[in-house]
Design an enzyme around this catalytic site. Structure first.
Site, PDB file in Angstrom:
ATOM      1  N   HIS A  54       0.861  -1.230  -0.005  1.00 49.13           N
ATOM      2  CA  HIS A  54       0.100   0.089   0.025  1.00 49.13           C
ATOM      3  C   HIS A  54       0.785   1.131   0.015  1.00 49.13           C
ATOM      4  O   HIS A  54       2.144   1.301  -0.059  1.00 49.13           O
ATOM      5  CB  HIS A  54      -0.848  -0.020   1.295  1.00 49.13           C
ATOM      6  CG  HIS A  54      -0.401  -0.041   2.477  1.00 49.13           C
ATOM      7  ND1 HIS A  54       0.461  -0.796   3.038  1.00 49.13           N
ATOM      8  CD2 HIS A  54      -0.419   0.952   3.469  1.00 49.13           C
ATOM      9  CE1 HIS A  54       0.860  -0.681   4.204  1.00 49.13           C
ATOM     10  NE2 HIS A  54       0.143   0.443   4.599  1.00 49.13           N
ATOM     11  N   HIS A  59       6.210   2.113   3.888  1.00 51.20           N
ATOM     12  CA  HIS A  59       6.083   0.726   2.826  1.00 51.20           C
ATOM     13  C   HIS A  59       6.859   1.280   1.648  1.00 51.20           C
ATOM     14  O   HIS A  59       6.980   0.142   0.804  1.00 51.20           O
ATOM     15  CB  HIS A  59       4.726   0.311   2.933  1.00 51.20           C
ATOM     16  CG  HIS A  59       4.014  -0.198   4.097  1.00 51.20           C
ATOM     17  ND1 HIS A  59       4.182  -1.391   4.613  1.00 51.20           N
ATOM     18  CD2 HIS A  59       3.793   0.668   5.090  1.00 51.20           C
ATOM     19  CE1 HIS A  59       3.856  -1.499   5.811  1.00 51.20           C
ATOM     20  NE2 HIS A  59       3.304  -0.197   6.220  1.00 51.20           N
ATOM     21  N   HIS A 169       4.710  -4.887  10.354  1.00 46.93           N
ATOM     22  CA  HIS A 169       5.229  -4.258  11.651  1.00 46.93           C
ATOM     23  C   HIS A 169       5.457  -5.276  12.587  1.00 46.93           C
ATOM     24  O   HIS A 169       4.610  -6.262  12.816  1.00 46.93           O
ATOM     25  CB  HIS A 169       4.259  -3.232  12.134  1.00 46.93           C
ATOM     26  CG  HIS A 169       4.097  -1.942  11.404  1.00 46.93           C
ATOM     27  ND1 HIS A 169       4.981  -0.881  11.343  1.00 46.93           N
ATOM     28  CD2 HIS A 169       3.350  -1.766  10.156  1.00 46.93           C
ATOM     29  CE1 HIS A 169       4.623  -0.078  10.722  1.00 46.93           C
ATOM     30  NE2 HIS A 169       3.988  -0.551   9.593  1.00 46.93           N
TER      31      HIS A 169
END
Ligand code: ZN
Ligand code: FE
Length: 241
Positions: A54, A59, A169
């Protein structure tokens, strides 16, 4: 398929996939370029694909530099093509891309963001699900709705139970605190807690998890219905930590 976990930023994981030292590699969610470049160098790998789950900065932050230094091709959801730097190819639900000779399935799993996708390697039994499913937790709703996120989590829960889950994460310890606050005193959770402490005390990642573990312990997957799930997600938003 080998998966290298590269810790980045505060608590992100970047995943580097390769078959053999000296061969080609694919990276998933490079939040930073430097730790990826170091690992490529260490294993003499040549990066040819970058996959983004995403568009959030933690990211994609390494995309530009990695493309500049390696010429790798960037894939993301079609929805995110205009908001991810260096994005070249858009992907939709049910698409397949070749990853080091193995076919990866694309799953659209909106909720955390609208363009969120996951990469599922059915043969190797791996899923890379970004910020949608965490070990013992799930992502916050930034775009989309609780209903979309709920559906996406169940899309993931329907995968074979021995699929290994690679999340975006290292949130597992914080998520465990929340699960315990809900009053879960099961043997399974106690065993998980002992294993988790052992890994973390050695400085090792808690990940990957598995679909089976998450279906057993993750309260967001165990919620009976959308209302239950929504209540839990809102409760978690204000839980802190
Ligand atoms: Zn995110
Ligand atoms: Fe994130």
């Amino acid at each position: 398929m080998k998966v290298e976990l590269i810790p980045a930023l505060k608590d992100n994981y970047v995943y580097l996939l390769y078959e053999k030292i000296g061969g080609p590699a694919t990276v998933i969610d490079p939040s930073e370029a430097n730790p990826v470049l170091e690992k490529l160098d260490e294993l003499s790998l040549s990066l040819n694909k970058i996959l983004n789950t995403h568009h959030h900065f933690d990211h994609i932050g390494g995309n530009e530099e990695l493309v500049k230094k390696t010429g790798a091709h960037v894939y993301c959801s079609t929805y995110d093509l205009n908001r991810i730097p260096e994005a070249q190819s858009g992907l939709k639900d049910g698409d397949h891309i070749d990853l080091l000779g193995e076919s990866a399935n694309i799953l659209e799993i909106p909720g955390h963001t609208m363009g969120h996708i996951a990469f599922w390697l059915a043969k190797s039994k791996l899923i890379f699900c970004g910020d949608t499913l965490f070990s013992l937790g799930c992502g916050r709703v930034f775009e989309g709705s609780l209903e979309l996120l709920w559906k996406s989590l169940h899309h993931l829960a329907a995968l074979p139970e021995d699929t290994m889950v690679y999340c975006g994460h290292e949130y597992t310890e914080a998520n465990l605190k929340f699960v315990k606050s809900l009053g879960d005193e099961s043997v399974e959770l106690s065993t998980f807690e002992v294993d988790l402490a052992a890994k973390r005390n050695l400085g090792r990642p808690s990940l990957p998890s598995s679909i089976k573990t998450e279906k057993t312990l993750n309260p967001f997957l165990r919620a009976k219905n959308l209302a239950d799930f929504s209540r839990l997600r809102i409760q978690k938003d204000s839980f802190g930590a």
